[in-house]
Design a protein around this motif. Structure first.
Motif, PDB file in Angstrom:
ATOM      1  N   ILE A   1       4.609   5.796 -71.346  1.00 48.54           N
ATOM      2  CA  ILE A   1       3.516   6.769 -71.243  1.00 48.54           C
ATOM      3  C   ILE A   1       4.056   8.151 -70.910  1.00 48.54           C
ATOM      4  O   ILE A   1       3.674   9.154 -71.517  1.00 48.54           O
ATOM      5  CB  ILE A   1       2.488   6.315 -70.176  1.00 48.54           C
ATOM      6  CG1 ILE A   1       1.799   5.025 -70.632  1.00 48.54           C
ATOM      7  CG2 ILE A   1       1.458   7.413 -69.918  1.00 48.54           C
ATOM      8  CD1 ILE A   1       0.961   4.351 -69.554  1.00 48.54           C
ATOM      9  N   PHE A   2       4.973   8.221 -69.940  1.00 44.54           N
ATOM     10  CA  PHE A   2       5.558   9.503 -69.552  1.00 44.54           C
ATOM     11  C   PHE A   2       6.398  10.097 -70.680  1.00 44.54           C
ATOM     12  O   PHE A   2       6.421  11.315 -70.870  1.00 44.54           O
ATOM     13  CB  PHE A   2       6.410   9.339 -68.286  1.00 44.54           C
ATOM     14  CG  PHE A   2       5.640   9.514 -67.013  1.00 44.54           C
ATOM     15  CD1 PHE A   2       5.535  10.747 -66.406  1.00 44.54           C
ATOM     16  CD2 PHE A   2       5.005   8.432 -66.427  1.00 44.54           C
ATOM     17  CE1 PHE A   2       4.819  10.914 -65.229  1.00 44.54           C
ATOM     18  CE2 PHE A   2       4.283   8.580 -65.253  1.00 44.54           C
ATOM     19  CZ  PHE A   2       4.189   9.823 -64.644  1.00 44.54           C
ATOM     20  N   ALA A   3       7.089   9.250 -71.424  1.00 46.31           N
ATOM     21  CA  ALA A   3       7.909   9.731 -72.545  1.00 46.31           C
ATOM     22  C   ALA A   3       7.026  10.365 -73.621  1.00 46.31           C
ATOM     23  O   ALA A   3       7.364  11.415 -74.180  1.00 46.31           O
ATOM     24  CB  ALA A   3       8.724   8.590 -73.134  1.00 46.31           C
ATOM     25  N   ILE A   4       5.878   9.735 -73.904  1.00 43.29           N
ATOM     26  CA  ILE A   4       4.954  10.270 -74.914  1.00 43.29           C
ATOM     27  C   ILE A   4       4.360  11.597 -74.449  1.00 43.29           C
ATOM     28  O   ILE A   4       4.290  12.571 -75.212  1.00 43.29           O
ATOM     29  CB  ILE A   4       3.827   9.255 -75.206  1.00 43.29           C
ATOM     30  CG1 ILE A   4       4.400   8.014 -75.892  1.00 43.29           C
ATOM     31  CG2 ILE A   4       2.742   9.885 -76.085  1.00 43.29           C
ATOM     32  CD1 ILE A   4       3.431   6.840 -75.965  1.00 43.29           C
ATOM     33  N   ALA A   5       3.930  11.641 -73.182  1.00 43.47           N
ATOM     34  CA  ALA A   5       3.341  12.874 -72.631  1.00 43.47           C
ATOM     35  C   ALA A   5       4.362  14.014 -72.628  1.00 43.47           C
ATOM     36  O   ALA A   5       4.060  15.144 -73.029  1.00 43.47           O
ATOM     37  CB  ALA A   5       2.833  12.621 -71.218  1.00 43.47           C
ATOM     38  N   THR A   6       5.574  13.707 -72.213  1.00 47.03           N
ATOM     39  CA  THR A   6       6.648  14.703 -72.175  1.00 47.03           C
ATOM     40  C   THR A   6       6.958  15.217 -73.580  1.00 47.03           C
ATOM     41  O   THR A   6       7.100  16.421 -73.810  1.00 47.03           O
ATOM     42  CB  THR A   6       7.927  14.096 -71.567  1.00 47.03           C
ATOM     43  OG1 THR A   6       7.648  13.662 -70.235  1.00 47.03           O
ATOM     44  CG2 THR A   6       9.058  15.111 -71.526  1.00 47.03           C
ATOM     45  N   GLY A   7       7.038  14.286 -74.525  1.00 40.36           N
ATOM     46  CA  GLY A   7       7.313  14.659 -75.910  1.00 40.36           C
ATOM     47  C   GLY A   7       6.239  15.555 -76.491  1.00 40.36           C
ATOM     48  O   GLY A   7       6.535  16.497 -77.227  1.00 40.36           O
ATOM     49  N   GLY A   8       4.979  15.272 -76.149  1.00 33.73           N
ATOM     50  CA  GLY A   8       3.871  16.086 -76.650  1.00 33.73           C
ATOM     51  C   GLY A   8       3.939  17.520 -76.152  1.00 33.73           C
ATOM     52  O   GLY A   8       3.748  18.472 -76.927  1.00 33.73           O
ATOM     53  N   VAL A   9       4.240  17.690 -74.861  1.00 29.67           N
ATOM     54  CA  VAL A   9       4.336  19.030 -74.263  1.00 29.67           C
ATOM     55  C   VAL A   9       5.486  19.814 -74.896  1.00 29.67           C
ATOM     56  O   VAL A   9       5.336  20.980 -75.278  1.00 29.67           O
ATOM     57  CB  VAL A   9       4.540  18.932 -72.736  1.00 29.67           C
ATOM     58  CG1 VAL A   9       4.868  20.300 -72.144  1.00 29.67           C
ATOM     59  CG2 VAL A   9       3.302  18.357 -72.069  1.00 29.67           C
ATOM     60  N   ILE A  10       6.634  19.164 -75.026  1.00 29.10           N
ATOM     61  CA  ILE A  10       7.820  19.820 -75.598  1.00 29.10           C
ATOM     62  C   ILE A  10       7.572  20.236 -77.047  1.00 29.10           C
ATOM     63  O   ILE A  10       7.881  21.354 -77.459  1.00 29.10           O
ATOM     64  CB  ILE A  10       9.039  18.883 -75.534  1.00 29.10           C
ATOM     65  CG1 ILE A  10       9.479  18.701 -74.085  1.00 29.10           C
ATOM     66  CG2 ILE A  10      10.206  19.437 -76.348  1.00 29.10           C
ATOM     67  CD1 ILE A  10      10.565  17.673 -73.914  1.00 29.10           C
ATOM     68  N   THR A  11       7.015  19.314 -77.829  1.00 19.61           N
ATOM     69  CA  THR A  11       6.781  19.582 -79.254  1.00 19.61           C
ATOM     70  C   THR A  11       5.802  20.732 -79.452  1.00 19.61           C
ATOM     71  O   THR A  11       6.029  21.624 -80.282  1.00 19.61           O
ATOM     72  CB  THR A  11       6.257  18.323 -79.961  1.00 19.61           C
ATOM     73  OG1 THR A  11       7.176  17.245 -79.746  1.00 19.61           O
ATOM     74  CG2 THR A  11       6.098  18.559 -81.451  1.00 19.61           C
ATOM     75  N   ALA A  12       4.707  20.748 -78.678  1.00 19.61           N
ATOM     76  CA  ALA A  12       3.701  21.805 -78.796  1.00 19.61           C
ATOM     77  C   ALA A  12       4.300  23.172 -78.474  1.00 19.61           C
ATOM     78  O   ALA A  12       4.081  24.154 -79.209  1.00 19.61           O
ATOM     79  CB  ALA A  12       2.523  21.511 -77.867  1.00 19.61           C
ATOM     80  N   ALA A  13       5.083  23.244 -77.387  1.00 19.62           N
ATOM     81  CA  ALA A  13       5.707  24.519 -76.991  1.00 19.62           C
ATOM     82  C   ALA A  13       6.711  24.993 -78.041  1.00 19.62           C
ATOM     83  O   ALA A  13       6.778  26.185 -78.373  1.00 19.62           O
ATOM     84  CB  ALA A  13       6.391  24.361 -75.640  1.00 19.62           C
ATOM     85  N   ALA A  14       7.477  24.047 -78.587  1.00 19.23           N
ATOM     86  CA  ALA A  14       8.500  24.401 -79.576  1.00 19.23           C
ATOM     87  C   ALA A  14       7.882  24.862 -80.892  1.00 19.23           C
ATOM     88  O   ALA A  14       8.354  25.824 -81.504  1.00 19.23           O
ATOM     89  CB  ALA A  14       9.415  23.209 -79.821  1.00 19.23           C
TER      90      ALA A  14
END
Length: 200
Positions: free
Chosen positions: A173-186
């Motif tokens: 769950i944390f990996a998915i949430a972290t990935g979403g934040v990183i991808t959106a910012a990038a």
């Protein structure tokens, strides 16, 4: 030659690579996907610093306008690396939800991860200071990325603590949430730099 920029990205590359080694070791030792993904994120930061280093080193051969274009291109590539890292997080997080694996909790690793958050804060402040001397879109991107990384590592830290207390696949769950934040910012950064490159 952008001396302040060169110095900043050289220091950044060395520090990020040290974080890569540390987090890979902890991720493999605990079997934590979130920490492992955080290590991959720092690897992307290291590559980004190397790309920025090449961009800054070539500035003395270019005029001011070409220099700005080279920095925009370097920032564009950095954001592509970061977005690829974010997508990697999401994919592996989904896989961990479907096939959960045991994660080993260790107070020693919690303390080390906490210390790496401090390192990233120091790096962000360092980039900010160098950027105040010589304004650069590359350094601005690295400032934002460093502070964003603090939250990513805090998420990895929370995941490691919670995984020993709950039975659900917190790691995924944390990996998915972290990935979403990183991808959106990038992606936001990619669009911004793409517009700058096209307008030139």
């Amino acid at each position: 030659m952008k001396n302040a920029g060169l110095k900043a990205v050289i220091i950044g590359a060395v520090m990020n690579f040290a974080l890569v080694i540390t987090k890979f070791y902890i991720g493999l030792s605990t079997n934590s996907l979130t920490i492992y993904c955080d290590a991959v994120n720092n690897l992307g930061d290291t590559l980004g610093c190397i790309i920025a280093l090449i961009g800054f080193a070539s500035v003395k051969k270019l005029g001011e306008k070409q220099s700005e274009r080279a920095q925009s291109l370097a920032t564009f590539v950095i954001n592509i690396i970061i977005s690829a890292t974010g997508i990697y997080f999401i994919y592996n997080g989904l896989e961990r939800l479907m096939y959960p694996l045991p994660v080993a909790y260790s107070m020693k690793y919690v303390i080390i991860l906490g210390a790496t958050v401090g390192v990233k804060i120091i790096m962000g402040l360092m980039y900010k200071r160098f950027n105040s001397r010589e304004k650069s879109s590359v350094l601005s991107a690295l400032v934002l990325d460093s502070f964003l990384d603090c939250f990513i590592t805090l998420a990895a830290l929370m995941s490691l603590v919670l995984v020993s207390r709950v039975r659900v696949a917190v790691d995924g769950i944390f990996a998915i949430a972290t990935g979403g934040v990183i991808t959106a910012a990038a992606i936001k950064g990619i669009v911004k730099e793409a517009k700058a490159l096209i307008s030139d």
